[in-house]
Design a protein around this motif. Structure first.
Motif, PDB file in Angstrom:
ATOM      1  N   TRP A   1       2.197 -33.754   0.802  1.00  0.00           N
ATOM      2  CA  TRP A   1       1.587 -33.682   2.131  1.00  0.00           C
ATOM      3  C   TRP A   1       0.495 -34.730   2.297  1.00  0.00           C
ATOM      4  O   TRP A   1       0.463 -35.451   3.294  1.00  0.00           O
ATOM      5  N   LYS A   2      -0.417 -34.827   1.340  1.00  0.00           N
ATOM      6  CA  LYS A   2      -1.510 -35.811   1.457  1.00  0.00           C
ATOM      7  C   LYS A   2      -0.978 -37.233   1.519  1.00  0.00           C
ATOM      8  O   LYS A   2      -1.507 -38.064   2.260  1.00  0.00           O
ATOM      9  N   ARG A   3       0.062 -37.533   0.757  1.00  0.00           N
ATOM     10  CA  ARG A   3       0.640 -38.888   0.778  1.00  0.00           C
ATOM     11  C   ARG A   3       1.188 -39.204   2.173  1.00  0.00           C
ATOM     12  O   ARG A   3       0.946 -40.273   2.720  1.00  0.00           O
ATOM     13  N   GLU A   4       1.920 -38.259   2.743  1.00  0.00           N
ATOM     14  CA  GLU A   4       2.477 -38.485   4.071  1.00  0.00           C
ATOM     15  C   GLU A   4       1.359 -38.628   5.112  1.00  0.00           C
ATOM     16  O   GLU A   4       1.402 -39.500   5.977  1.00  0.00           O
ATOM     17  N   MET A   5       0.328 -37.800   5.025  1.00  0.00           N
ATOM     18  CA  MET A   5      -0.764 -37.849   6.001  1.00  0.00           C
ATOM     19  C   MET A   5      -1.583 -39.132   5.881  1.00  0.00           C
ATOM     20  O   MET A   5      -2.104 -39.626   6.879  1.00  0.00           O
ATOM     21  N   LEU A   6      -1.663 -39.683   4.687  1.00  0.00           N
ATOM     22  CA  LEU A   6      -2.359 -40.963   4.508  1.00  0.00           C
ATOM     23  C   LEU A   6      -1.704 -42.040   5.373  1.00  0.00           C
ATOM     24  O   LEU A   6      -2.385 -42.860   5.982  1.00  0.00           O
ATOM     25  N   ASP A   7      -0.384 -41.997   5.461  1.00  0.00           N
ATOM     26  CA  ASP A   7       0.348 -42.956   6.292  1.00  0.00           C
ATOM     27  C   ASP A   7      -0.017 -42.833   7.773  1.00  0.00           C
ATOM     28  O   ASP A   7       0.190 -43.767   8.544  1.00  0.00           O
ATOM     29  N   TYR A   8      -0.553 -41.679   8.169  1.00  0.00           N
ATOM     30  CA  TYR A   8      -0.933 -41.447   9.566  1.00  0.00           C
ATOM     31  C   TYR A   8      -2.448 -41.478   9.771  1.00  0.00           C
ATOM     32  O   TYR A   8      -2.937 -41.072  10.820  1.00  0.00           O
ATOM     33  N   GLY A   9      -3.206 -41.933   8.778  1.00  0.00           N
ATOM     34  CA  GLY A   9      -4.627 -42.155   8.965  1.00  0.00           C
ATOM     35  C   GLY A   9      -5.574 -41.146   8.349  1.00  0.00           C
ATOM     36  O   GLY A   9      -6.788 -41.324   8.416  1.00  0.00           O
ATOM     37  N   ILE A  10      -5.065 -40.082   7.745  1.00  0.00           N
ATOM     38  CA  ILE A  10      -5.949 -39.082   7.141  1.00  0.00           C
ATOM     39  C   ILE A  10      -6.335 -39.553   5.736  1.00  0.00           C
ATOM     40  O   ILE A  10      -5.585 -39.386   4.784  1.00  0.00           O
ATOM     41  N   LYS A  11      -7.513 -40.144   5.667  1.00  0.00           N
ATOM     42  CA  LYS A  11      -8.034 -40.620   4.376  1.00  0.00           C
ATOM     43  C   LYS A  11      -9.177 -39.753   3.881  1.00  0.00           C
ATOM     44  O   LYS A  11      -9.468 -39.730   2.692  1.00  0.00           O
ATOM     45  N   THR A  12      -9.839 -39.075   4.801  1.00  0.00           N
ATOM     46  CA  THR A  12     -11.004 -38.271   4.464  1.00  0.00           C
ATOM     47  C   THR A  12     -10.600 -36.799   4.398  1.00  0.00           C
ATOM     48  O   THR A  12     -10.079 -36.254   5.364  1.00  0.00           O
ATOM     49  N   HIS A  13     -10.839 -36.205   3.234  1.00  0.00           N
ATOM     50  CA  HIS A  13     -10.520 -34.790   3.018  1.00  0.00           C
ATOM     51  C   HIS A  13     -11.786 -34.067   2.594  1.00  0.00           C
ATOM     52  O   HIS A  13     -12.479 -34.506   1.664  1.00  0.00           O
ATOM     53  N   ARG A  14     -12.081 -32.976   3.279  1.00  0.00           N
ATOM     54  CA  ARG A  14     -13.204 -32.115   2.921  1.00  0.00           C
ATOM     55  C   ARG A  14     -12.639 -30.735   2.625  1.00  0.00           C
ATOM     56  O   ARG A  14     -11.827 -30.226   3.391  1.00  0.00           O
ATOM     57  N   LYS A  15     -13.076 -30.157   1.521  1.00  0.00           N
ATOM     58  CA  LYS A  15     -12.543 -28.871   1.078  1.00  0.00           C
ATOM     59  C   LYS A  15     -13.677 -27.880   0.892  1.00  0.00           C
ATOM     60  O   LYS A  15     -14.744 -28.231   0.385  1.00  0.00           O
ATOM     61  N   ILE A  16     -13.397 -26.659   1.289  1.00  0.00           N
ATOM     62  CA  ILE A  16     -14.346 -25.573   1.097  1.00  0.00           C
ATOM     63  C   ILE A  16     -13.622 -24.516   0.269  1.00  0.00           C
ATOM     64  O   ILE A  16     -12.627 -23.943   0.713  1.00  0.00           O
ATOM     65  N   LEU A  17     -14.107 -24.326  -0.949  1.00  0.00           N
ATOM     66  CA  LEU A  17     -13.461 -23.408  -1.892  1.00  0.00           C
ATOM     67  C   LEU A  17     -14.092 -22.020  -1.833  1.00  0.00           C
ATOM     68  O   LEU A  17     -15.229 -21.863  -1.391  1.00  0.00           O
ATOM     69  N   PRO A  18     -13.363 -21.015  -2.328  1.00  0.00           N
ATOM     70  CA  PRO A  18     -13.966 -19.686  -2.481  1.00  0.00           C
ATOM     71  C   PRO A  18     -15.185 -19.768  -3.408  1.00  0.00           C
ATOM     72  O   PRO A  18     -15.301 -20.686  -4.217  1.00  0.00           O
ATOM     73  N   ASP A  19     -16.072 -18.806  -3.291  1.00  0.00           N
ATOM     74  CA  ASP A  19     -17.294 -18.801  -4.108  1.00  0.00           C
ATOM     75  C   ASP A  19     -17.032 -18.566  -5.597  1.00  0.00           C
ATOM     76  O   ASP A  19     -17.863 -18.905  -6.421  1.00  0.00           O
ATOM     77  N   GLU A  20     -15.907 -17.985  -5.928  1.00  0.00           N
ATOM     78  CA  GLU A  20     -15.620 -17.640  -7.320  1.00  0.00           C
ATOM     79  C   GLU A  20     -15.508 -18.907  -8.182  1.00  0.00           C
ATOM     80  O   GLU A  20     -14.751 -19.816  -7.872  1.00  0.00           O
TER      81      GLU A  20
END
Length: 147
Positions: free
Chosen positions: A88-107
């Motif tokens: 998914w990330k590889r395909e989205m890179l082709d469409y301009g999504i280079k910046t990814h921000r992630k919010i993980l569970p507190d555990e």
């Protein structure tokens, strides 16, 4: 349903879709797509279906940042992470999504599982695109929007 969003964080975003397991918000002006997981576990086929829908949104717009809020998760599934990371990330890179921000569970165990899985993925897929992405972990939607 897990209400993670607060009006002040997403007041400039519109709901793209909401399903049993996911909610997607967009802000074309800020070029941001947000995905919030709404359950403690998402079956891989449902995950892929939701991310294909998000992919269609990205392809139809001009987006640069993807915020992935995983705080509701209580289970870690390696094949899902692998598909998301490698395909998914590889395909989205082709469409301009280079910046990814992630919010993980507190555990802390969840964060550790992500680190272990990421190391395995990078070893298994040496032709990965991680060096082309800006990936950061955040504690809130507001932080993810602003950095």
């Amino acid at each position: 349903m897990n209400e993670t969003f607060y009006p002040s964080e997403t007041r400039d975003f519109e709901l793209a879709f909401e399903e049993k397991y996911t909610r997607a918000l967009i802000n074309p002006e800020k070029k941001i797509v947000i995905c919030e997981l709404l359950a403690d576990y998402i079956p891989i086929e449902d995950f892929k279906e939701a991310f294909h829908r998000i992919g269609d949104i990205v392809k139809a717009g001009d987006y640069e940042k993807f915020i992935f809020d995983k705080r509701s998760l209580r289970a870690f599934h390696q094949p899902t992470m692998e598909w998301y990371f490698i395909h998914w990330k590889r395909e989205m890179l082709d469409y301009g999504i280079k910046t990814h921000r992630k919010i993980l569970p507190d555990e802390k165990w969840f964060e550790k599982m992500v680190q272990i899985a990421k190391a395995q993925i990078l070893q298994t897929y040496p032709d990965n695109i991680i060096d082309q992405l800006d990936i950061k972990y955040c504690d809130s939607i507001e932080e993810a929007i602003n950095i």
